[in-house]
Design a protein around this motif. Sequence first.
Motif, mmCIF file in Angstrom:
data_model
loop_
_atom_site.group_PDB
_atom_site.id
_atom_site.type_symbol
_atom_site.label_atom_id
_atom_site.label_comp_id
_atom_site.label_asym_id
_atom_site.label_seq_id
_atom_site.Cartn_x
_atom_site.Cartn_y
_atom_site.Cartn_z
ATOM 1 N N LEU A 244 0.834 -1.204 0.000
ATOM 2 C CA LEU A 244 0.000 0.000 0.000
ATOM 3 C C LEU A 244 0.866 1.249 0.000
ATOM 4 C CD1 LEU A 244 -2.654 1.542 0.259
ATOM 5 C CD2 LEU A 244 -2.574 1.138 2.733
ATOM 6 N N TRP B 257 -7.199 4.805 2.088
ATOM 7 C CA TRP B 257 -7.122 3.344 2.141
ATOM 8 C C TRP B 257 -6.828 2.850 3.559
ATOM 9 C CZ3 TRP B 257 -7.327 -1.019 -1.070
ATOM 10 C CH2 TRP B 257 -7.766 -0.763 -2.374
ATOM 11 N N ALA C 279 -7.817 7.694 -4.105
ATOM 12 C CA ALA C 279 -7.857 6.269 -3.782
ATOM 13 C C ALA C 279 -7.825 5.409 -5.046
ATOM 14 C CB ALA C 279 -9.100 5.951 -2.958
ATOM 15 N N GLU D 290 -5.451 2.257 -6.080
ATOM 16 C CA GLU D 290 -5.985 0.945 -6.449
ATOM 17 C C GLU D 290 -5.320 0.403 -7.708
ATOM 18 O OE1 GLU D 290 -10.282 -1.254 -7.330
ATOM 19 O OE2 GLU D 290 -10.183 0.897 -6.962
#
Length: 361
Positions: free
Chosen positions: A290, A317, A345, A349
């Motif tokens: 992430l 996130w 976001a 992704e």
Amino acid sequence: MNHSTLPTEPSIRRAPLVFGGIPEAEGWALAPITPRDRVHFRVDHELPLEEFRSELPDRVTVSYDQGEGLYRVDGACGSAQMLADWVRAWCAGRGCTTVGLRAETDVRRRTPRDLPPAFLDDLCRHYLPLSLKRLQRNMSTIRLHLPDPDDLTQQVSEWILKAVSQYDEGKGVPFGAFLATQLSKWVHDLGRNAHGRTAADTENKQQKAIAAFVAEHQRRPSEKELAAFMGQSVATLRRNSQTVATLNGLRNLQSLDGGPEATEILLPDTHEAPDEIMGEAEQTLLSHALTAACAPDPTARRDQRAGQPNVLGWATWYLTMWGGRTKTQLSAELNTSVRNMNVHADRVERSLKLRLVELAD
């Protein structure tokens, strides 16, 4: 005593500034500020600007702010809605999605390139060192976002041009005074653009309140005193302080701002480690993926959005996955729209999907 015989003090007058051989007041008159309709928008990936510019309707212009990733399309008064529809259709035809498209009417602006080149060049040379000196008081904030001196010089030059486009000489305020007031505002916007609006706005309000309390009482306030001083409940103050602390911490994440790919993660032997340890190791890998997905794209220029750490995407996130927050709650706490959070976001992704495939392999 006859006062009429007293000598009078000579009035102090500053000689008018001259740029490129043209007195400043005359220079502004050569390219007066004019009203127009404007459409502001961003896109999910950069437009082919020259192609876009060549296909614009007659007497319509476009500018692109690389630092903010913002396009501005200007046309005649009364054309705002038509321009908005045209931009949507043009972008859709090339597979681009517009973000935050907004039409604005009666915007008063000047186009800097309409000024005589020598006048504009001398004006920028004159005000650049003055602006850098004026910004010394804000340097601790500026260095968070512009650590390279060359980047700072470029940014201040862009701010001077922005002031030139907005300066209305008819209001009687000297350009230097107008520029000085705008510089402080634009420094504040650096933080707002990088971290959603809370870290800049909430932190700024808290620091001002603390400074005012210290000036009045010669000591720092307690939590309860600060809440009362700001007209907030202690619960609200704590929530805002937590938000500020979280996003300030994100500013300093080396893995976001540096090289997450260079960080080696040592995994335990699956045959020797218990399931609990393996679960923690997998979560560490996911957290690393992430963070890496939010790091700057090394192939992008630093002045592009992709070249900056995606802090708002990371917060969206992380706090919705592990922080127990909904996007609606985060929107209120971060003082930004759910739509803006989704834009950041979505960028995460796209990158994260690729990294998770690599982890599965």
